[in-house]
Every structure is written in structure tokens, then in C-alpha cells.
Enzyme design. Structure first.
Site, PDB file in Angstrom:
ATOM      1  CG  ASP A  99      -0.134  -0.329   2.510  1.00 53.69           C
ATOM      2  OD1 ASP A  99       1.083  -0.108   2.509  1.00 53.69           O
ATOM      3  OD2 ASP A  99      -0.737  -0.793   3.490  1.00 53.69           O
ATOM      4  CD  GLU A 121       0.476  -6.581   3.016  1.00 52.41           C
ATOM      5  OE1 GLU A 121       0.491  -5.355   2.908  1.00 52.41           O
ATOM      6  OE2 GLU A 121       1.335  -7.223   3.654  1.00 52.41           O
ATOM      7  CD  GLU A 135       0.675   4.132   4.790  1.00 53.80           C
ATOM      8  OE1 GLU A 135      -0.220   4.813   5.348  1.00 53.80           O
ATOM      9  OE2 GLU A 135       1.888   4.402   4.891  1.00 53.80           O
ATOM     10  CG  HIS A 212       7.136   3.733  10.287  1.00 59.43           C
ATOM     11  ND1 HIS A 212       6.456   4.028   9.130  1.00 59.43           N
ATOM     12  CD2 HIS A 212       6.991   2.407  10.467  1.00 59.43           C
ATOM     13  CE1 HIS A 212       5.935   2.907   8.627  1.00 59.43           C
ATOM     14  NE2 HIS A 212       6.249   1.921   9.416  1.00 59.43           N
ATOM     15  NE  ARG A 214       3.659   9.695   4.862  1.00 61.33           N
ATOM     16  CZ  ARG A 214       4.654  10.334   4.238  1.00 61.33           C
ATOM     17  NH1 ARG A 214       4.572  11.631   4.048  1.00 61.33           N
ATOM     18  NH2 ARG A 214       5.708   9.690   3.813  1.00 61.33           N
ATOM     19  CG  HIS A 245      11.202   4.876   9.444  1.00 61.06           C
ATOM     20  ND1 HIS A 245      11.505   5.807   8.487  1.00 61.06           N
ATOM     21  CD2 HIS A 245      10.489   3.909   8.815  1.00 61.06           C
ATOM     22  CE1 HIS A 245      10.995   5.431   7.329  1.00 61.06           C
ATOM     23  NE2 HIS A 245      10.384   4.263   7.492  1.00 61.06           N
TER      24      HIS A 245
HETATM   25  C1  UD1 Z   1       6.944   4.521   3.590  1.00 63.40           C
HETATM   26  C2  UD1 Z   1       5.518   4.132   3.215  1.00 63.40           C
HETATM   27  C3  UD1 Z   1       4.823   3.409   4.369  1.00 63.40           C
HETATM   28  C4  UD1 Z   1       5.662   2.247   4.861  1.00 63.40           C
HETATM   29  C5  UD1 Z   1       7.077   2.710   5.165  1.00 63.40           C
HETATM   30  C6  UD1 Z   1       7.936   1.524   5.518  1.00 63.40           C
HETATM   31  C7  UD1 Z   1       4.319   5.609   1.696  1.00 63.40           C
HETATM   32  C8  UD1 Z   1       3.466   6.809   1.564  1.00 63.40           C
HETATM   33  N1  UD1 Z   1       4.751   5.323   2.926  1.00 63.40           N
HETATM   34  O1  UD1 Z   1       6.878   5.476   4.628  1.00 63.40           O
HETATM   35  O2  UD1 Z   1       3.559   2.923   3.936  1.00 63.40           O
HETATM   36  O3  UD1 Z   1       5.061   1.747   6.032  1.00 63.40           O
HETATM   37  O4  UD1 Z   1       7.639   3.354   4.013  1.00 63.40           O
HETATM   38  O5  UD1 Z   1       9.081   1.911   6.208  1.00 63.40           O
HETATM   39  O6  UD1 Z   1       4.606   4.970   0.725  1.00 63.40           O
HETATM   40  N2  UD1 Z   1      14.487   7.776   4.429  1.00 63.40           N
HETATM   41  C9  UD1 Z   1      15.870   7.650   4.409  1.00 63.40           C
HETATM   42  N3  UD1 Z   1      16.406   6.444   4.033  1.00 63.40           N
HETATM   43  C10 UD1 Z   1      15.643   5.356   3.733  1.00 63.40           C
HETATM   44  C11 UD1 Z   1      14.234   5.477   3.787  1.00 63.40           C
HETATM   45  C12 UD1 Z   1      13.670   6.696   4.111  1.00 63.40           C
HETATM   46  O7  UD1 Z   1      16.592   8.586   4.665  1.00 63.40           O
HETATM   47  O8  UD1 Z   1      16.199   4.307   3.411  1.00 63.40           O
HETATM   48  C13 UD1 Z   1      13.891   9.092   4.780  1.00 63.40           C
HETATM   49  C14 UD1 Z   1      14.014  10.116   3.633  1.00 63.40           C
HETATM   50  O9  UD1 Z   1      14.218  11.382   4.187  1.00 63.40           O
HETATM   51  C15 UD1 Z   1      12.632  10.039   2.978  1.00 63.40           C
HETATM   52  C16 UD1 Z   1      11.762   9.828   4.203  1.00 63.40           C
HETATM   53  O10 UD1 Z   1      12.494   8.935   5.040  1.00 63.40           O
HETATM   54  O11 UD1 Z   1      12.301  11.207   2.252  1.00 63.40           O
HETATM   55  C17 UD1 Z   1      10.366   9.325   3.943  1.00 63.40           C
HETATM   56  O12 UD1 Z   1      10.364   8.136   3.150  1.00 63.40           O
HETATM   57  P1  UD1 Z   1       8.971   7.650   2.470  1.00 63.40           P
HETATM   58  O13 UD1 Z   1       9.196   6.382   1.759  1.00 63.40           O
HETATM   59  O14 UD1 Z   1       8.387   8.770   1.676  1.00 63.40           O
HETATM   60  O15 UD1 Z   1       8.000   7.461   3.687  1.00 63.40           O
HETATM   61  P2  UD1 Z   1       8.077   6.465   4.910  1.00 63.40           P
HETATM   62  O16 UD1 Z   1       7.676   7.249   6.104  1.00 63.40           O
HETATM   63  O17 UD1 Z   1       9.372   5.755   4.894  1.00 63.40           O
HETATM   64  N1  UDP Z   2      12.357  -4.272  10.156  1.00 64.11           N
HETATM   65  C1  UDP Z   2      13.740  -4.413   9.935  1.00 64.11           C
HETATM   66  N2  UDP Z   2      14.593  -3.644  10.674  1.00 64.11           N
HETATM   67  C2  UDP Z   2      14.167  -2.729  11.597  1.00 64.11           C
HETATM   68  C3  UDP Z   2      12.762  -2.586  11.786  1.00 64.11           C
HETATM   69  C4  UDP Z   2      11.893  -3.366  11.041  1.00 64.11           C
HETATM   70  O1  UDP Z   2      14.167  -5.220   9.121  1.00 64.11           O
HETATM   71  O2  UDP Z   2      14.991  -2.076  12.232  1.00 64.11           O
HETATM   72  C5  UDP Z   2      11.435  -5.087   9.347  1.00 64.11           C
HETATM   73  C6  UDP Z   2      10.296  -5.761  10.094  1.00 64.11           C
HETATM   74  O3  UDP Z   2      10.683  -7.031  10.579  1.00 64.11           O
HETATM   75  C7  UDP Z   2       9.216  -5.847   9.039  1.00 64.11           C
HETATM   76  C8  UDP Z   2       9.462  -4.628   8.185  1.00 64.11           C
HETATM   77  O4  UDP Z   2      10.780  -4.198   8.461  1.00 64.11           O
HETATM   78  O5  UDP Z   2       9.375  -6.978   8.195  1.00 64.11           O
HETATM   79  C9  UDP Z   2       8.466  -3.572   8.541  1.00 64.11           C
HETATM   80  O6  UDP Z   2       8.804  -2.398   7.920  1.00 64.11           O
HETATM   81  P1  UDP Z   2       8.194  -1.007   8.371  1.00 64.11           P
HETATM   82  O7  UDP Z   2       7.807  -1.046   9.808  1.00 64.11           O
HETATM   83  O8  UDP Z   2       9.177   0.020   7.932  1.00 64.11           O
HETATM   84  O9  UDP Z   2       6.934  -0.856   7.433  1.00 64.11           O
HETATM   85  P2  UDP Z   2       5.415  -1.364   7.520  1.00 64.11           P
HETATM   86  O10 UDP Z   2       5.420  -2.830   7.692  1.00 64.11           O
HETATM   87  O11 UDP Z   2       4.777  -0.630   8.658  1.00 64.11           O
HETATM   88  O12 UDP Z   2       4.863  -0.914   6.214  1.00 64.11           O
END
Ligand code: UD1
Ligand code: UDP
Length: 393
Positions: A99, A121, A135, A212, A214, A245
Site C-alpha cells: 500500500d 497483500e 496507505e 513510524h 505518518r 526509522h
Molecule cells: C513509507 C511508506 C509506508 C511504509 C514505510 C515503511 C508511503 C506513503 N509510505 O513510509 O507505507 O510503512 O515506508 O518503512 O509509501 N528515508 C531515508 N532512508 C531510507 C528510507 C527513508 O533517509 O532508506 C527518509 C528520507 O528522508 C525520505 C523519508 O524517510 O524522504 C520518507 O520516506 P517515504 O518512503 O516517503 O516514507 P516512509 O515514512 O518511509
Molecule cells: N524491520 C527491519 N529492521 C528494523 C525494523 C523493522 O528489518 O529495524 C522489518 C520488520 O521485521 C518488518 C518490516 O521491516 O518486516 C516492517 O517495515 P516497516 O515497519 O518500515 O513498514 P510497515 O510494515 O509498517 O509498512
């Protein structure tokens, strides 16, 4: 050789890569199908950790992540980048998972080009467009464009049927995260790996925390941090381990609130194997993560879900998780109860994982084979996933 359907798999974030890894491995092993892997690079370091662990090599990487990216700019770049790739590669089907923004943008790009979509999923619903945001909207919008819905559970199938999707197009597979988890847990030793020991230190037990979402940034996250701080003060002999995160909107708040507490250990995101090790051995897991809710029941680790509503209600309905929301006092109260009452904790350790049995990827590939071979049903009901134990629907 007869025609080999070309299946493209798109991933963008950490959880998509973890959950698609078993599907990618199963497709790579299928000699009757062609596979290509697209990464939008919505995440960077957090995605790289998973690609390395599961030896996944994208054929194309759009490298989209920028610090503090907005939903609309990410969507725009993903839509354009994916359109260019799909228009040239012309796969027979694009598999999307979950999602995220990557999923929605990829589905829209595929739809505009007439590429069929398989949604892994599919059918999770909170019935609240604001929780989780965005999501709930992403997965609903994706369902409208999908040809094959790979629903993880019977409840997810029921949600899709309620929305009018055709029974024949919905296959209940189990969640692929359980496949990934089971494959990895074979690699775990009996206790915590030595490099994780410093996180526990002298403490007798530890609590694992992630958060984490939003929709929690403004009020929920400060409250969650407050509750962790209260618990750390009340239980000085317990270690609280929180891999934070990378999103600056999360990272900066958590480090400012909890950065200097002796028994709270904030870390960078951990590699999946380390994280699974901690989840398995934790006394309690506090999380708002989707994947975390689905994984913990495999290890019988009690979960407090830090959300007001969840699209994954099965564990709570079986008593393996509790939905506690983001209220500071309530989180502290429910966690304290479980940390002091062994019977209450043991009651949450009963039952088997309602989200999957480790065979989801196998079912998805078999369904794809039958679909492209023109066979019906796409997967006979007796080969679909059926959770053990009665879950109130
Ligand atoms: C995204 C997904 C969320 C998912 C989550 C998993 C959307 C809208 N949100 O949220 O559904 O649960 O990923 O973790 O798709 N960043 C880094 N390095 C990384 C990853 C992220 O620096 O490897 C930082 C960056 O500043 C980036 C910000 O996190 O701009 C937000 O990343 P983004 O993928 O937009 O949103 P998440 O909150 O990670
Ligand atoms: N996870 C990981 N390292 C971490 C925290 C989470 O590998 O430090 C794994 C966790 O086991 C799960 C996935 O990341 O499989 C969940 O990701 P996240 O919480 O970022 O996203 P969501 O599932 O909420 O979309």
C-alpha cells in the site's frame, strides 16, 4: 519452448522488498516464466539492507528517494519513471505489494499502458482513510485497477468481495512475510546474536519498539515516546530497544525525546535478520508497523499495536495482540500489566500465526502459472491458505 509470461515485480520500500523476496525467488526458480525486478528506490539505505540480505538484483533502479520527500513529488516521479520502463519492457503482468506510494504509482502506470496488475497483500482494510494515511487510499485505489488479487487471509478476501470484486479473481495465499520470516529464522541461533547483546546490557529482559506512521507524526509519536520514557523509568531492569526509522520526521522527534535515557537504546534501522532475532526474543513488542504485526505471532511474542485502528485485526481477535492506540497513559498501563503479570503475557502466547504458513509465494506462482495457462479456477480452494483456529470475522 512454449510461451513464457513475463512477470515484472516492483518494489520501493523496506517492507515491499522483504515481502516480495520470496515471490522473486520463486519466480526466478520457475523455468516457465520470465522475471524482471524494478526498484523505484523510494527508500535507499533501508531498501539496500534487504536487497543485500536476500541477494535481490533489480534490473532497473529509478533511485527516487530524496530527503524529506513529499507524497506528490514522489508519486509524480514514480509514475513517470515506471511508465518509461513498462512501456519499453511490456510485461504480461506487474506484481505490486502492499500500500505504499510505489504501489499506487506503479498500478496507475501499468493501467494507463494496459499492463495487467497482480496485487500481493490485497484486501487489507481499516475502513478509515485517515488511518493509516495514505496507505488505506493506496490499497483501495490499487484494488480497483487489479486483475489478480492475492489476498493474504480469508478476512482480506471478504473485504474484496464486499467491494464487488469477482470471487474468481481473489486467491487467498497467506502473507509472504511469513515465508520470508521462516526462511530467515532457520539462520538464527538459540539466543541473541553476540552483536545484539550490548543493546540488552545488564538488563534481565527487553522490550522492542518501532513506530513510524505518518498519521502519528504530530500527536501520536510524542505520546508514544512519552510512554516509553515512563516505562523505562518504572522498569529500570528492563532494556527498551528502539531501531528508529530514517524518516527525519520520526528520527528527530524520537532522538530528542529519548536520546539520553540509560535503559533506552535507540539504534539505526537494523538489518532484517537482527531485527527478527530481537522480535523473537523480546518480552514484549510495541509497534505500529504493518509487517511487525504479521511477524510477531510466529514467535508468540505479545504485541501492543500503537494505532487506533488496524487493517490486520486477526492477531487481536485471537488474543495474540492488543490494539492500544497512541495515548501515553494507556500504552504505559497496558505494557506495565504485561511486564508484571506473567499469566496475562502467557495468555497472549497461545495460537498459531493467522497471517500465513510460509507457502504464500508458492501459491502466487502456481496461480500465475494457471492463470497464464488459461486454467480455472486460478487456484483450487483446497490449495489456498486457511488459518488454524477460529478467528471472529
Ligand atoms: C513509507 C511508506 C509506508 C511504509 C514505510 C515503511 C508511503 C506513503 N509510505 O513510509 O507505507 O510503512 O515506508 O518503512 O509509501 N528515508 C531515508 N532512508 C531510507 C528510507 C527513508 O533517509 O532508506 C527518509 C528520507 O528522508 C525520505 C523519508 O524517510 O524522504 C520518507 O520516506 P517515504 O518512503 O516517503 O516514507 P516512509 O515514512 O518511509
Ligand atoms: N524491520 C527491519 N529492521 C528494523 C525494523 C523493522 O528489518 O529495524 C522489518 C520488520 O521485521 C518488518 C518490516 O521491516 O518486516 C516492517 O517495515 P516497516 O515497519 O518500515 O513498514 P510497515 O510494515 O509498517 O509498512
Amino acid at each position: 519452448m512454449s510461451y513464457q509470461p513475463h512477470i515484472s515485480v516492483v518494489i520501493g520500500t523496506r517492507p515491499e522488498a522483504i515481502k516480495m523476496a520470496p515471490v522473486i525467488h520463486a519466480l526466478a526458480a520457475a523455468e516457465d516464466m520470465r522475471l524482471s525486478i524494478i526498484s523505484t528506490g523510494q527508500h535507499r539505505e533501508m531498501l539496500e539492507q534487504v536487497l543485500t540480505l536476500f541477494a535481490l538484483k533489480p534490473d532497473v533502479d529509478l533511485h527516487l528517494m530524496t530527503p524529506n520527500q513529499s507524497l506528490s513529488s514522489l508519486t509524480e516521479k514514480a509514475l513517470n519513471g515506471l511508465t518509461r520502463y513498462l512501456d519499453q519492457a511490456k510485461p504480461d503482468m506487474l506484481l505490486v505489494q502492499g500500500d505504499t506510494t510505489t504501489v499506487f504509482a506503479a498500478s496507475l502506470a501499468a493501467h494507463y499502458l494496459g499492463v495487467k496488475i497482480g496485487h500481493v497483500e490485497a484486501g487489507l482494510r481499516s475502513h478509515d482513510m485517515a488511518n493509516p494515511f495514505p496507505e488505506e487510499a493506496n490499497r483501495r485505489l490499487t484494488s480497483v485497477l487489479t486483475t489478480l488479487h492475492f489476498a493474504p487471509t480469508p478476512l482480506a478476501k471478504k473485504e474484496l468481495l464486499k467491494e464487488g470484486h469477482d470471487d474468481d479473481t481473489i486467491i487467498v495465499t497467506g502473507n509472504t512475510v511469513v515465508d520470508a520470516l521462516l526462511r530467515l529464522s532457520d539462520k538464527l541461533g538459540p539466543g541473541l546474536a553476540p552483536h545484539l547483546m550490548p543493546l540488552v546490557g545488564e538488563a534481565s529482559r527487553f522490550v522492542l519498539v518501532t513506530s513510524h506512521r505518518r498519521e502519528s507524526w504530530e500527536h501520536g509519536l510524542p505520546d508514544i515516546c512519552g510512554a516509553i520514557g515512563d516505562l523505562a523509568a518504572a522498569f529500570p531492569d528492563i532494556s527498551f530497544i528502539y531501531p528508529v526509522h530514517r524518516n527525519p520526521r520520526v528520527h528527530d522527534v524520537v532522538f530528542a525525546a529519548l536520546g539520553n535515557v540509560a535503559n533506552i537504546h535507540l539504534t539505526d534501522p537494523l538489518d532484517y535478520l537482527s531485527f527478527v532475532n530481537l522480535m523473537r526474543d523480546a518480552t514484549l513488542f510495541l509497534t505500529d508497523s504493518g509487517g511487525g504485526q504479521e511477524e510477531a505471532p510466529t514467535f508468540h511474542t505479545p504485541v501492543l499495536v500503537l494505532r487506533s485502528v488496524t487493517e490486520r485485526p486477526e492477531a487481536a481477535r485471537l488474543g495474540m495482540a492488543q490494539l492500544v492506540g497512541t495515548d501515553r497513559a494507556l500504552i504505559a498501563e497496558k505494557a506495565a500489566k504485561l511486564l508484571t503479570d506473567e499469566h496475562a503475557r502467557q495468555r497472549m502466547r497461545q495460537g498459531s500465526n493467522p497471517y500465513g504458513d510460509g507457502r504464500a509465494a508458492e501459491r502466487i506462482v502456481e496461480a500465475l502459472r494457471r492463470y497464464f495457462g488459461g486454467e480455472t479456477p486460478i487456484l483450487p480452494v483446497e490449495r489456498q491458505f486457511q488459518p488454524q483456529g477460529k478467528i471472529a470475522q
